[in-house]
Design a protein around this motif. Structure first.
Motif, mmCIF file in Angstrom:
data_model
loop_
_atom_site.group_PDB
_atom_site.id
_atom_site.type_symbol
_atom_site.label_atom_id
_atom_site.label_comp_id
_atom_site.label_asym_id
_atom_site.label_seq_id
_atom_site.Cartn_x
_atom_site.Cartn_y
_atom_site.Cartn_z
ATOM 1 N N GLU A 85 0.255 -7.888 -55.667
ATOM 2 C CA GLU A 85 0.908 -6.455 -54.116
ATOM 3 C C GLU A 85 1.852 -7.297 -53.396
ATOM 4 O OE1 GLU A 85 -2.320 -5.464 -52.320
ATOM 5 O OE2 GLU A 85 -3.948 -5.542 -53.909
ATOM 6 N N LYS A 86 2.915 -6.116 -53.621
ATOM 7 C CA LYS A 86 4.027 -6.517 -53.103
ATOM 8 C C LYS A 86 3.955 -7.411 -52.161
ATOM 9 C CE LYS A 86 7.009 -5.468 -56.477
ATOM 10 N NZ LYS A 86 7.808 -6.910 -56.946
ATOM 11 N N SER A 87 3.075 -5.779 -51.261
ATOM 12 C CA SER A 87 2.443 -6.690 -49.497
ATOM 13 C C SER A 87 1.710 -7.550 -49.007
ATOM 14 C CB SER A 87 1.905 -4.896 -48.697
ATOM 15 O OG SER A 87 0.855 -5.072 -49.459
ATOM 16 N N HIS A 88 1.801 -7.986 -49.768
ATOM 17 C CA HIS A 88 1.119 -9.830 -50.094
ATOM 18 C C HIS A 88 1.866 -10.670 -50.644
ATOM 19 C CE1 HIS A 88 -2.474 -6.815 -48.780
ATOM 20 N NE2 HIS A 88 -3.575 -8.027 -47.944
ATOM 21 N N GLN A 89 2.672 -10.540 -51.422
ATOM 22 C CA GLN A 89 3.699 -12.109 -51.865
ATOM 23 C C GLN A 89 3.426 -12.994 -50.835
ATOM 24 O OE1 GLN A 89 7.045 -9.749 -53.712
ATOM 25 N NE2 GLN A 89 6.322 -9.631 -55.460
ATOM 26 N N SER A 90 4.433 -12.552 -49.891
ATOM 27 C CA SER A 90 4.419 -14.039 -48.933
ATOM 28 C C SER A 90 3.582 -14.978 -48.926
ATOM 29 C CB SER A 90 4.801 -13.764 -47.405
ATOM 30 O OG SER A 90 6.469 -13.516 -47.777
ATOM 31 N N ARG A 91 1.631 -13.588 -48.194
ATOM 32 C CA ARG A 91 0.858 -14.707 -48.397
ATOM 33 C C ARG A 91 -0.029 -15.365 -49.701
ATOM 34 N NH1 ARG A 91 -2.172 -9.786 -45.203
ATOM 35 N NH2 ARG A 91 -0.098 -8.458 -45.438
ATOM 36 N N ILE A 92 0.137 -15.115 -50.893
ATOM 37 C CA ILE A 92 0.410 -15.376 -52.061
ATOM 38 C C ILE A 92 1.010 -16.678 -52.526
ATOM 39 C CG2 ILE A 92 0.053 -15.012 -54.439
ATOM 40 C CD1 ILE A 92 -1.962 -12.670 -53.434
ATOM 41 N N ILE A 93 2.093 -16.457 -52.095
ATOM 42 C CA ILE A 93 3.035 -17.834 -52.153
ATOM 43 C C ILE A 93 1.867 -18.988 -50.888
ATOM 44 C CG2 ILE A 93 5.634 -18.883 -51.634
ATOM 45 C CD1 ILE A 93 4.762 -16.841 -54.084
ATOM 46 N N ALA A 94 2.107 -17.938 -49.923
ATOM 47 C CA ALA A 94 1.277 -19.294 -48.892
ATOM 48 C C ALA A 94 0.199 -20.169 -50.185
ATOM 49 C CB ALA A 94 1.028 -18.655 -47.773
ATOM 50 N N ALA A 95 -0.905 -18.807 -50.534
ATOM 51 C CA ALA A 95 -2.293 -19.540 -51.127
ATOM 52 C C ALA A 95 -1.435 -21.020 -52.462
ATOM 53 C CB ALA A 95 -2.606 -18.469 -51.640
ATOM 54 N N ASN A 96 -0.792 -20.026 -52.577
ATOM 55 C CA ASN A 96 0.296 -21.454 -53.908
ATOM 56 C C ASN A 96 0.495 -22.696 -53.333
ATOM 57 O OD1 ASN A 96 1.481 -21.455 -56.248
ATOM 58 N ND2 ASN A 96 3.004 -22.048 -55.506
#
Length: 653
Positions: free
Chosen positions: A371-382
């Motif tokens: 999701e575009k609004s959560h991309q940084s947090r997805i990368i953070a999870a990565n």
């Protein structure tokens, strides 16, 4: 963009590329200088065991990724990214000043503190780095852009490690190392001033400063998208694998290859160049799209050449040293003169190459399906998972050493366990393996030409209307499509081994065409029940923004001519015209397969084998879209006939 290198001319990419390049370079110049000192000259800094420190210090560097990535992901989503980039570069300057003090004073603990802080600084930069790319690059540029970034990262790692190792062993090394890391940090800040404005994804976000609860919430959110979550696990396994191999290079060089610091640098050079080349080749091999079929290809190489590295290491370690060798170790020229070392170097290079094939498509997949609004947090999870897996890598390595395993045996165990991890992921998400089979088939049996693929919209629903020439049509369209298509197709095809697996994984819609002439009006004038079900499924897929491919011809002939359309297609257009008038309808012509071994005509096995011709040229051509409100069955058929005929005239395949 005709190729990924043209991105370097773009202001949206070039300053960012060099900013992350200099950051990775400085991280590794400093880290390698420190690890080289504790491996080869530990007595100058500390009385602790050098072999233990060589394993622990990389773990200390990545520990902040585990601790602070969740908070960093929130910050990257909440604030404008170019400002965050410049802030991280200012932090880098301050941390390098602390490191310079440690080198000049030959004090171990300030260097350890600087190493941990550099990990924290990189933790803040990580979510910004990978969320920046999808914000400034088009989807078809993401594979090339990620390939450039991964190539640049590993070239920077290579250059930083070579320079760091050389600086650590040079006369006046403390002064030279200190001056270098400060100068590179300042240069990084200067370059970062050119990074363009990058709006916040979610400026209203309230930051949770509790790293424990936010880390848990971050991982829980990432698990909501199954494909993305398993892709995160896939990238994390790669970093486990890579960290296991790279952490042992200094001791492997010294104890197994009988080499000095220059041989250590040679191994780093070969591995990093392998990853850089593999990352760049991804765009060529994937045709500029997110091709996850490369991931299993990369995993196979990681196992094959990891196992061979074990055997090559045994041969190299068993070779006796020449009498009178200076310092009791080979330099890099001496190592290159040994036949046993060439096999080791080749295996390391190919591990890097296939690692590039493995990791680049996974990063692009994560970016496009988050999701575009959560991309940084997805990368953070990565980053959290990557850090966790690398810490586990250090712990597992020490445990296996305690059990008596040698370094070559550790390499073998890691390569074999890679099979288990890959099988687990591909069992849960068959899309990876199916895409690999499709990619392998198309690129080994055919030379595929794609024309007009850019006509297919980058987002939103679209109906592709294709001619039907062979049993391989679905595979070719799947291979050519930038977006994963859904097929509305005769249910008899579901029983075919490979084709059926592709259709089931792609959630194909059963639509009996020539078998039952679905769509013809029942005797009372109403559409049949089967047609109503199929129409509803197609309509739902288009409304959900998916690509749907239909084959509306009444039959398939060996001459490749487009046959009249079944009545159900006109009925489908009526539904779309009434309910989804803006849906684009595009003709798609296939050519070159009508007389192949996979032709839809009924043939005996011997006849099919006689038609086998390797690297047969085939083409997929997409025509201009028509809105459903203006499309009629006959006008769509005429457009498809024109594409097929024009294709035949322009290029005899």
């Amino acid at each position: 963009m005709s190729n990924q290198f043209q991105l370097m001319r773009e202001q949206r990419f070039r300053p960012f590329f060099f900013t992350q390049f200099l950051g990775a370079f400085n991280d590794n110049a400093f880290k390698t200088a420190l690890i080289t000192l504790v491996t080869f000259r530990a007595g100058q800094l500390t009385t602790l065991d050098g072999k233990m420190l060589a394993t622990l210090l990389p773990g200390l560097f990545i520990l902040p990724f585990f601790l602070f990535s969740a908070t960093s992901g929130q910050i990257a989503d909440k604030y404008e990214k170019s400002m965050l980039v410049r802030l991280t570069k200012c932090l880098e300057i301050g941390i390098m000043l602390l490191a310079a003090w440690g080198f000049m004073a030959r004090s171990f603990w300030p260097l350890v503190a600087a190493l941990f802080l550099m990990g924290a600084q990189s933790t803040l930069f990580g979510p910004v780095k990978y969320a920046y790319l999808p914000q400034h690059l088009r989807e078809e540029e993401l594979i090339g852009g990620n390939g450039m970034v991964e190539m640049g990262t590993f070239v920077a790692i290579l250059a930083g490690e070579i320079l760091g190792a050389w600086l650590a062993m040079a006369n006046d090394g403390a002064l030279l190392t200190s001056a270098t890391v400060i100068a590179v940090a300042v240069a990084g800040y200067w370059v970062s001033r050119g990074v363009p404005h990058s709006p916040a994804a979610d400026p209203q976000l309230r930051i949770n400063w509790n790293p424990v609860s936010e880390t848990w919430r971050n991982l829980k959110f990432a698990r909501g998208n199954r494909t993305v979550w398993l892709s995160l696990l896939g990238t994390s396994w790669f970093w486990f694998y890579g960290a296991t191999i790279l952490a042992q290079f200094p001791t492997f060089t010294k104890d197994v290859l009988h080499g000095d610091e220059s041989v250590f640098i040679l191994l780093l050079t070969v591995f990093s160049l392998g990853i850089g080349i593999g990352s760049l080749l991804c765009e060529k091999l994937s045709g500029g799209k997110v091709e996850i079929g490369l991931v299993p290809f990369g995993a196979i190489g990681l196992t094959v050449f990891g196992v061979d590295l074990y055997w090559a290491s045994l041969n190299a370690g068993a070779a006796s040293l020449p009498a009178g060798l200076a310092h009791g170790a080979y330099d890099f020229l001496g190592a290159l003169g040994q036949a046993t070392h060439w096999r080791v170097l080749l295996d390391i290079a190919l591990l890097g190459l296939f690692g590039g094939f493995y990791i680049v498509p996974l990063y692009a997949l994560i970016q496009t399906r988050s999701e575009k609004s959560h991309q940084s947090r997805i990368i953070a999870a990565n980053n959290i998972l990557n850090a966790l897996f690398m810490v586990i890598s250090a712990v597992v390595s020490m445990a296996l050493f305690a059990l008596g395993l040698s370094i070559p045996q550790l390499f073998l165990a890691t390569a074999l366990f890679n099979v288990v991890v890959a099988a687990y992921i591909y069992r849960l998400v068959p899309e990876f393996l199916i895409r690999f089979v499709v990619w392998l088939l198309v690129h080994s049996a055919y030379r595929l030409e794609k024309r007009g693929i850019e006509q297919v919209p980058e987002s939103g629903g679209a109906l592709l209307v294709s001619n039907h020439t062979s049993l391989a049509d679905v595979l070719l369209i799947t291979a050519a499509s930038v977006r994963p298509p859904r097929f509305a197709i005769d249910p008899r095809h579901f029983a075919r081994p490979l084709l059926g697996a592709v259709l089931r994984e792609g959630r194909a819609i059963p639509l009996p065409g020539e078998a039952g002439q679905v769509g013809e009006a029942a005797r009372d004038g109403a559409p049949s029940a089967a047609m109503q079900t199929a129409q509803a499924a197609i309509e739902s897929a288009l409304a959900a923004g998916e690509i749907v491919v239909v084959f509306p011809e009444t039959g398939t002939e060996a001459d490749g001519q487009v046959r009249p359309f079944c009545p159900w297609f006109a009925a489908l257009l009526e539904v779309l015209r009434a309910r989804h008038p803006a849906t684009p309808v595009l003709p798609l012509a296939l050519h070159g397969l009508e007389d192949s071994a996979f032709a839809a005509a009924r043939l005996r096995l011997g006849q099919r084998l006689a038609r086998l011709r390797p690297f047969r040229r085939v083409a997929v051509t997409v025509g201009a879209p028509q809105a459903a409100s203006a499309a009629a069955a006959e006008s769509v058929r005429q457009a498809l006939c024109f594409l097929a005929d024009a294709q035949t005239v322009q290029s005899r395949l």
